[in-house]
Design a protein around this motif. Structure first.
Motif, PDB file in Angstrom:
ATOM      1  N   GLY A 170       1.129   6.713  -6.583  1.00 18.73           N
ATOM      2  CA  GLY A 170      -0.101   7.512  -6.942  1.00 18.73           C
ATOM      3  C   GLY A 170      -0.002   9.144  -6.808  1.00 18.73           C
ATOM      4  N   ILE A 171       0.641   9.379  -5.686  1.00 13.12           N
ATOM      5  CA  ILE A 171       0.842  10.670  -5.432  1.00 13.12           C
ATOM      6  C   ILE A 171       1.821  11.384  -6.221  1.00 13.12           C
ATOM      7  CG2 ILE A 171       1.760  12.471  -3.705  1.00 13.12           C
ATOM      8  CD1 ILE A 171       0.662  10.662  -1.443  1.00 13.12           C
ATOM      9  N   LEU A 196       0.919  -1.375   0.090  1.00 17.43           N
ATOM     10  CA  LEU A 196      -0.105   0.209  -0.053  1.00 17.43           C
ATOM     11  C   LEU A 196       1.007   1.209  -0.011  1.00 17.43           C
ATOM     12  CD1 LEU A 196      -2.766  -1.176   2.586  1.00 17.43           C
ATOM     13  CD2 LEU A 196      -2.869  -0.603   0.007  1.00 17.43           C
ATOM     14  N   THR A 197       1.972   1.332   0.721  1.00 12.19           N
ATOM     15  CA  THR A 197       2.690   2.490   0.829  1.00 12.19           C
ATOM     16  C   THR A 197       3.459   2.651  -0.612  1.00 12.19           C
ATOM     17  OG1 THR A 197       3.390   1.898   3.058  1.00 12.19           O
ATOM     18  CG2 THR A 197       4.832   3.387   1.879  1.00 12.19           C
ATOM     19  N   TRP A 198       3.775   1.654  -1.464  1.00 13.23           N
ATOM     20  CA  TRP A 198       4.313   1.639  -2.653  1.00 13.23           C
ATOM     21  C   TRP A 198       3.380   2.309  -3.548  1.00 13.23           C
ATOM     22  CZ3 TRP A 198       8.971   2.426  -4.378  1.00 13.23           C
ATOM     23  CH2 TRP A 198       9.247   2.515  -5.490  1.00 13.23           C
ATOM     24  N   CYS A 199       2.296   1.734  -3.541  1.00 14.43           N
ATOM     25  CA  CYS A 199       1.125   2.123  -4.376  1.00 14.43           C
ATOM     26  C   CYS A 199       0.570   3.593  -4.105  1.00 14.43           C
ATOM     27  CB  CYS A 199      -0.284   1.158  -4.171  1.00 14.43           C
ATOM     28  SG  CYS A 199       0.061  -0.214  -4.938  1.00 14.43           S
ATOM     29  N   ILE A 200       0.492   4.150  -2.836  1.00 17.77           N
ATOM     30  CA  ILE A 200       0.188   5.463  -2.375  1.00 17.77           C
ATOM     31  C   ILE A 200       1.504   6.343  -3.136  1.00 17.77           C
ATOM     32  CG2 ILE A 200       0.115   7.068  -0.742  1.00 17.77           C
ATOM     33  CD1 ILE A 200      -1.385   4.831   1.023  1.00 17.77           C
ATOM     34  N   THR A 201       2.497   6.008  -2.701  1.00 17.91           N
ATOM     35  CA  THR A 201       3.707   6.805  -3.038  1.00 17.91           C
ATOM     36  C   THR A 201       3.706   6.995  -4.802  1.00 17.91           C
ATOM     37  OG1 THR A 201       5.058   5.944  -1.462  1.00 17.91           O
ATOM     38  CG2 THR A 201       6.194   7.078  -3.397  1.00 17.91           C
ATOM     39  N   THR A 259       6.370   9.499   4.451  1.00 17.65           N
ATOM     40  CA  THR A 259       5.080  10.198   4.969  1.00 17.65           C
ATOM     41  C   THR A 259       3.967   8.907   4.937  1.00 17.65           C
ATOM     42  OG1 THR A 259       5.719  12.396   4.809  1.00 17.65           O
ATOM     43  CG2 THR A 259       3.346  11.866   5.306  1.00 17.65           C
ATOM     44  N   SER A 260       4.168   8.551   3.703  1.00 22.32           N
ATOM     45  CA  SER A 260       3.006   7.352   3.173  1.00 22.32           C
ATOM     46  C   SER A 260       3.104   6.070   4.044  1.00 22.32           C
ATOM     47  CB  SER A 260       3.195   7.048   1.957  1.00 22.32           C
ATOM     48  OG  SER A 260       2.868   8.019   0.763  1.00 22.32           O
ATOM     49  N   ILE A 302       7.391  12.106   0.237  1.00 22.28           N
ATOM     50  CA  ILE A 302       6.232  11.213   0.095  1.00 22.28           C
ATOM     51  C   ILE A 302       6.114   9.864   0.544  1.00 22.28           C
ATOM     52  CG2 ILE A 302       4.716  10.431  -1.978  1.00 22.28           C
ATOM     53  CD1 ILE A 302       5.608  13.124  -3.359  1.00 22.28           C
ATOM     54  N   VAL A 312       0.450   4.752   6.621  1.00 22.98           N
ATOM     55  CA  VAL A 312      -0.159   3.383   6.739  1.00 22.98           C
ATOM     56  C   VAL A 312       0.212   2.564   7.568  1.00 22.98           C
ATOM     57  CG1 VAL A 312       0.113   1.279   5.192  1.00 22.98           C
ATOM     58  CG2 VAL A 312       0.124   3.657   4.141  1.00 22.98           C
TER      59      VAL A 312
END
Length: 241
Positions: free
Chosen positions: A129-130, A122-127, A216-217, A213, A221
């Motif tokens: 995505g941002i 999830l952290t990787w996907c959020i990073t 923080t993500s 980014i 998470v």
């Protein structure tokens, strides 16, 4: 009357082409950057600066010229970065597979392994995505720092999982201690690398913004989603049993 004598003498002077050794005496012109010789093979380079929409026309102009090659530095850099991204994605998958295997061998529990690994994904996907949302592209510099962020995200997930396990086993609220350790790691990382966001150099700025980014993500998470996963997969399951 003798004012222009130097000019008249220059007109009567016999000129001859300069040799390469003569150019080496000029500090303002580095001949070695444009002329190279090795094993009887000689190359002469000329630097041309032009707009992007003229690149194809220039290549077409010299396409059939013998002993001439047009080298597009931007195209070479883009190709290199493309291969670097491809290799980077492959290495990330390999690394993540090894991490999952090691966590499973350590915890010997599939659910604990999932509780730890899902926040990493999830952290990787959020990073990513941002970065896409704000049009922040990968380059040679921030791709390298991304591996550092990936490793810290793994550490944070492991710390929180261990804190949740110890809290469940002992009945003592030890999770804040683990959270404090993670927060201290985030602060020191942001102070060390995140401060580069004030740098004017684009490479240093990109390293900093990706670090901010990603870290923080990983923090958000680990502190929010991971305890929920632990409750759903571990605590509620044991309560039902």
């Amino acid at each position: 009357p003798e004012t222009f004598n130097a000019f008249y003498n220059l007109l009567e002077h016999s000129f001859s082409p300069l040799k390469l050794d003569d150019y080496s005496a000029l500090n303002t012109l580095s001949v070695d950057d444009f002329i190279a010789s090795k094993n009887g093979f000689h190359t002469v380079s000329s630097l041309v600066t032009l707009e992007n929409n003229h690149v194809d026309a220039l290549k077409a102009q010299f396409k059939n010229t013998p002993n001439t090659m047009v080298i597009d530095r931007q195209a070479i850099n883009e190709t290199l970065l493309g291969h670097l991204k491809s290799d980077f994605n492959t290495l990330i998958l390999y690394s993540f597979a090894v991490v999952v295997l090691l966590l499973f061998l350590f915890y010997r529990n599939l659910k604990l392994t999932l509780v730890t690994c899902i926040p990493i994904m999830l952290t990787w996907c959020i990073t990513i995505g941002i970065m896409g949302l704000f049009h922040i592209e990968f380059n040679i510099f921030n791709v390298i720092i991304s591996t550092f962020i990936f490793g810290l995200g793994i550490d944070y997930s492991i710390f929180i999982t261990n804190g949740l396990m110890q809290q469940q086993q002992t009945g003592i609220d030890t999770l804040p201690t683990y959270k404090t350790s993670v927060i201290l790691s985030v602060i020191t990382t942001l102070l060390g690398v995140g401060v580069l966001i004030f740098a004017k150099h684009p490479a240093l700025y990109s390293i900093s913004i990706v670090t901010i980014i990603g870290i923080t993500s990983a923090l958000l998470v680990a502190f929010t989603i991971q305890p929920i996963l632990y409750d759903l997969l571990i605590l509620k399951k044991r309560t039902l049993n």
